[in-house]
Motif scaffolding. Structure first.
Motif, short mmCIF file in Angstrom:
data_model
loop_
_atom_site.label_atom_id
_atom_site.label_comp_id
_atom_site.label_asym_id
_atom_site.label_seq_id
_atom_site.Cartn_x
_atom_site.Cartn_y
_atom_site.Cartn_z
N GLY B 132 0.67 -1.47 -0.22
CA GLY B 132 -0.12 -0.17 -0.16
C GLY B 132 0.77 1.13 -0.10
O GLY B 132 0.53 2.09 -0.74
N SER B 140 -4.43 3.40 -1.38
CA SER B 140 -3.47 2.47 -0.93
C SER B 140 -2.88 2.71 0.47
O SER B 140 -2.81 1.94 1.45
CB SER B 140 -2.36 2.47 -2.07
N GLY B 143 -5.26 2.33 2.90
CA GLY B 143 -5.36 0.93 3.11
C GLY B 143 -4.13 0.37 4.01
O GLY B 143 -4.32 -0.47 5.01
N ARG B 146 -4.20 1.15 7.70
CA ARG B 146 -5.24 0.52 8.41
C ARG B 146 -4.64 -1.19 8.71
O ARG B 146 -5.00 -1.47 9.67
CB ARG B 146 -6.55 0.38 7.51
N PRO B 214 -8.88 -3.24 5.28
CA PRO B 214 -7.68 -2.38 4.54
C PRO B 214 -8.08 -2.27 3.10
O PRO B 214 -7.40 -1.59 2.27
CB PRO B 214 -6.60 -3.38 4.79
N HIS B 215 -9.03 -3.15 2.70
CA HIS B 215 -9.46 -3.00 1.19
C HIS B 215 -10.75 -2.86 1.13
O HIS B 215 -11.61 -3.55 0.19
CB HIS B 215 -8.79 -4.12 0.30
N ILE B 220 -12.40 2.74 0.52
CA ILE B 220 -11.05 3.12 -0.10
C ILE B 220 -10.86 2.18 -1.40
O ILE B 220 -9.87 1.69 -1.77
CB ILE B 220 -10.19 3.05 0.82
N GLY B 223 -8.27 -0.49 -1.75
CA GLY B 223 -7.37 -0.28 -0.65
C GLY B 223 -5.93 -0.58 -1.03
O GLY B 223 -5.38 0.11 -2.05
N THR B 224 -5.27 -1.26 -0.29
CA THR B 224 -3.71 -1.59 -0.42
C THR B 224 -3.68 -2.15 -1.80
O THR B 224 -2.52 -1.97 -2.40
CB THR B 224 -3.35 -2.90 0.55
N THR B 226 -5.34 -1.10 -4.55
CA THR B 226 -5.72 -0.45 -5.71
C THR B 226 -5.02 -0.39 -6.77
O THR B 226 -5.48 -0.39 -8.17
CB THR B 226 -5.85 0.93 -5.11
#
Lengths: 563, 323
Positions: B132, B140, B143, B146, B214-215, B220, B223-224, B226
């Motif tokens: 991320g 990201s 994410g 998080r 996180p995703h 978002i 998230g990580t 993306t």
């Protein structure tokens, strides 16, 4: 002395020479003409007497030599009364007093006419563009008569998409126009400090389709209901019924009883599937996809039912001015009852699962809180207001069709948060089922061979005003019609329920977590297509061209092989 | 002979090939179960009952365009999926799948392998965070932040919960722990509370609902992940599937008595027991909504950690009683 008489008497006295006339042809409506100097004073007076602001309607009245017209409408919910204040400003000085300092919810209406008609509003706190895109050239006001409905002016040069600066100590998270939690284009630039939301700027009106302009230039009275249905992707009948009611009110037409009940069935079916849709979407927004799947499974039964009744899952094409186009006979009526019974049973099971779920409590309680006072201040409507303890429902307060002949409750919650809107919507599902069953009872008792619609007895005289409300699933929708010549409305204004509710979203977001953004915005059940309805043209760089499937495929392949 | 055996061990069973196939099967199982719990069909099209769908997805993603953002740390961005996959596959080798027998210990079974395994399972979390972070995309980055915030919540309860059975078995070696509970099945019941805690923590580690924060798609976007696409995304997805297998295998080893019975019976044991664990994980996924990251941390420290300590106390008491 009724509220109506009292208001007229007070306005005459208070405004003195600035009062022009009052017209109260239909029960529950009061159309007042004022001089523009008195607008602010009159609005203040109405608000002090407990009115609720609804919407502003601007129109081009230069043909009749009156310059630009501006109508503000107010509702007295306890007295079943709607009041419209109309003023005019000359063409060379189209300036009005802004009501926004007094009524924050008037902000958008005024900005809209600033963009579309070139009106000016004195003392508007935020006179930025709202509807028009930032690169729309200065000096072209699309709603003015001389601007054709299909105008596509070249974009103003060197103008970028303008957003406000983020407050110090925060950073911007852009959400939209394309974002997984938004199903329609809208842009929220959210100011966050870590995960806390400290503010938000909304930019919308990205899908203008020029529906209102179209009705004033191209369509006839009877075409409009079918276009009106296409304003919204969920509640088509809301807008077609609402428009038809406004025209019928202006023309003094009384529709057959059977048609009234059929319209009610269509409206309540829409409420059912809309609320189930919301429930599913809300589940998805908080990451509970099982709720999403189950709610939509139940909803699907209603969509099938709608297809059986009208031929379409959506855009029923049922409503015309003077009545409806299709009957609900005994067979259909039994179909409906069977489906409703099943839906009610399944809904009870789903409700039990949802209302007791701890994770849902965690995600919705205290989230997006807005106090009752704030809700009144922003003129919130529909379930969003009822979740904040504001007891209002156009079906009960301003009965239309035959809503005064059926019994139903108006569910309320006082938690003021997303949880409240969820509870209210779930309860409304049962009320809608109750209403449909009562309508079917009444339909079965009515004579079978009655015509479903009545014809107009001649052209509708120009210059008449009609104002109509329909309680859409998302709240009250307002339609204003000013009749015109050539068999089409002079002005038709649609105010969808999301229009006021969306204006209060920044207040709801304040000090919540970013993670709660989707469900807070979702809690008003935003319908961007309804809100964006106005304007003229979609902006395209050149001429539009239809591509065949093969061409599209080649294009996409070409892109890949280039790399 | 030993070399051949080791090679087979690494490449065929329970190494690369088996883990790849079994991971995709577990993904199918999870998807199908999740879908049926929602009145959906789940995968049906590719292969019988859609069994080949995850493999098809994997190869489809492998063939897709692979984009590295201009502003991303190119090296880091590209290397992370491979490193992550390698870590998870290494962790798999520590599970006592074949080398269950204490008489003929293989190189990957040693005293303290439990700790190494837990450590190897922590690393993917950092991989996600770095993924991320190195994407430089706003979604990201959020994410990634998080991922780490959640780690502070669930990691300690997970360690405590998994170590309790080890304390009772008086060993830090997976094969020994499993053997201990096979000999005294009744004692496995002592760890029931720990099993539940570990299940919840593993759910959080695997970032599945209610911990898919996180995703979180609706907040978002990816998230990580993306900015990840094509091969790299395919490898990340495979890595998460494999991580689920390893985590389920770990829980099955320490709480459910491991996988006795040699190559064939051990395989059956492994499959049945991991599927039982995954069943619970899917059930949690289908019946909860996503909670917020602050709620994860407070939930973990208010409930999970104290309960995990309680479990440890119970274990110590029981240990005193039986010795």
């Amino acid at each position: 002395m009724s509220r109506k008489e009292e208001l007229v008497r007070w306005l005459e006295k208070e405004l003195d020479g600035n009062f022009i006339s009052a017209e109260a042809t239909i029960p529950g409506r009061l159309f007042i003409d004022l001089k523009r100097e008195a607008l602010s004073a009159a609005a203040t007076g109405l608000m002090n007497r407990g009115a609720r602001y609804q919407v502003g309607v601007g129109y081009d009245a230069r043909k009749s030599g009156q310059g630009f017209g501006l109508v503000h409408t107010f509702a007295f919910d306890k007295d079943s009364l709607l009041v419209a204040l109309r003023t005019f400003a000359p063409e060379d000085d189209p300036e009005f007093d802004s009501l926004t300092p007094l009524i924050p919810g008037a902000g958008w209406s005024e900005r809209e006419y600033q963009d579309l008609l070139g009106l000016r509003f004195r003392n508007h706190p935020n006179p930025r563009r709202l509807v028009l895109s930032d690169d729309w050239p200065e000096g072209i006001y699309p709603l003015r008569r001389e601007v054709p409905h299909d105008l596509m002016p070249p974009a103003a040069e060197e103008v970028a998409f303008r957003l406000e600066e983020a407050p110090p100590g925060t950073s911007i998270v852009p959400l939209g126009p394309f974002h997984a939690s938004l199903h329609e284009p809208a842009h929220f630039s959210v100011y966050v400090d870590g995960e806390d939301i400290k503010g938000c700027e909304y930019r919308g009106f990205m899908t203008h389709r020029g529906i209102e302009k179209l009705a004033q230039t191209e369509l006839t009275y009877n075409d409009v209901p079918f276009v009106a249905e296409r304003i919204c992707g969920i509640c088509g009948s809301v807008h077609s019924v609402n428009y038809a009611q406004a025209v019928e009110a202006a023309a003094g037409l009384r529709i057959p009883r059977r048609a009234e009940f059929i319209r009610m069935v269509a409206l309540e079916l829409e409420r059912l599937h809309s609320h189930l849709l919301w429930l599913g979407v809300a589940g998805h927004l908080i990451g509970f996809d099982t709720v999403f799947m189950q709610a939509w499974r139940i909803r699907e039964k209603i969509m099938w039912l709608a297809e059986r009744l009208t031929g379409n899952r959506k855009t029923y094409g049922m409503v015309i001015i003077g009545g409806v186009r299709r009957d609900i006979n005994q067979d259909r009526s039994e179909d409906i009852r069977a489906v409703l019974k099943e839906v009610e049973r399944e809904m009870l099971a789903l409700e039990k699962a949802i209302l007791k779920d701890r994770t849902i409590h965690k995600r919705t309680r205290g989230v997006g809180y807005l106090s009752r006072e704030e809700a009144v201040k922003w003129n919130l409507i529909g379930p969003v207001a009822r979740a904040r303890g504001v007891d209002m429902d156009a079906r009960r307060d301003h009965p239309y069709a035959a809503y005064d002949e059926v019994q139903f409750e108006v569910p309320l919650a006082d938690s003021g948060d997303v949880w409240g809107t969820l509870v209210v919507r779930v309860k409304e599902v049962y009320e809608a089922i109750k209403i449909i069953n009562q309508c079917l009872d009444k339909l079965e008792k009515l004579p079978k061979n009655e015509p479903l619609s009545v014809d107009l007895e001649g052209p509708i005289p120009a210059g008449r005003q009609g104002l109509s409300l329909v309680e859409a699933p998302r709240g009250e929708a307002v339609h204003y019609v000013l009749t015109g010549e050539e068999n089409r409305p002079e002005r038709w204004r649609v105010r969808a329920p999301t229009y006021p509710n969306l204006q209060a979203v920044p207040s709801m977001l304040l000090n919540n977590k970013l993670a709660d953004f989707p469900i807070i915005v979702g809690s008003i059940d935003p319908c961007i297509s309804c809100t964006d309805r106005v304007l003229v043209v979609e902006r395209r760089s050149g001429k539009a061209r239809l591509l065949s499937g093969q061409e599209l495929e080649n294009l996409s392949r070409g892109k890949r092989s280039k790399k | 002979m030993a070399t051949v055996k080791t090679l087979i061990y690494l490449i065929v069973y329970p190494g690369l090939l088996f883990l790849f196939l079994y991971s995709t099967f577990v993904e199918w199982y999870d998807r199908k179960l999740y879908a049926r719990l929602q009145n959906r069909m789940g995968p049906t099209h590719t292969g019988r009952f859609g069994l080949l769908q995850p493999i098809a997805d994997f190869f489809k993603l492998m063939a897709k365009e692979d984009i590295v953002p201009d502003r991303a740390d190119r090296k880091m961005f590209s290397v992370l999926p491979a490193v992550g996959l390698a870590i998870v596959f290494t962790a798999m080798l520590l599970l006592p799948v074949w080398n269950y027998s204490l008489d003929r210990p293989s190189v990957t079974s040693f005293n303290g392998d439990l700790i190494v395994l837990l450590y190897l399972l922590s690393l993917p979390t950092f991989i996600f965070f770095l993924a991320g972070w190195s994407s430089t995309n706003l979604f990201s980055t959020i994410g990634g932040a998080r991922v780490l915030t959640m780690l502070f919540g669930y990691e300690v309860p997970l360690f405590l919960a998994v170590l309790s059975p080890a304390v009772l078995a008086n060993s830090w070696r997976l094969a020994e722990i499993a053997a201990f509970y096979r000999q005294r099945p009744a004692l496995a019941l002592v760890n029931l509370l720990g099993f539940v805690i570990a299940l919840i923590c593993v759910q959080a580690k695997l970032e599945r609902t209610p911990f898919d924060i996180p995703h979180a798609e609706t907040e978002i976007v990816g998230g990580t992940f993306t900015e990840y696409s094509g091969k790299k995304l395919a490898i990340f997805r495979l890595m998460m599937d494999a991580e689920m297998v390893v985590a389920a295998g770990l829980l099955a080893t320490v709480f459910l008595g491991g996988f006795p019975g040699g190559a064939l019976l051990g395989l059956v044991n492994f499959i049945v027991k991991t599927l039982v664990v995954v069943f619970f994980l899917s059930l949690i996924r289908a019946t909860t909504s996503r909670i917020r990251v602050d709620q994860v941390v407070s939930f973990a420290w208010k409930y999970l950690a104290p309960l995990a300590i309680l479990q440890l106390l119970i274990v110590i008491l029981v240990k005193g009683l039986i010795s």
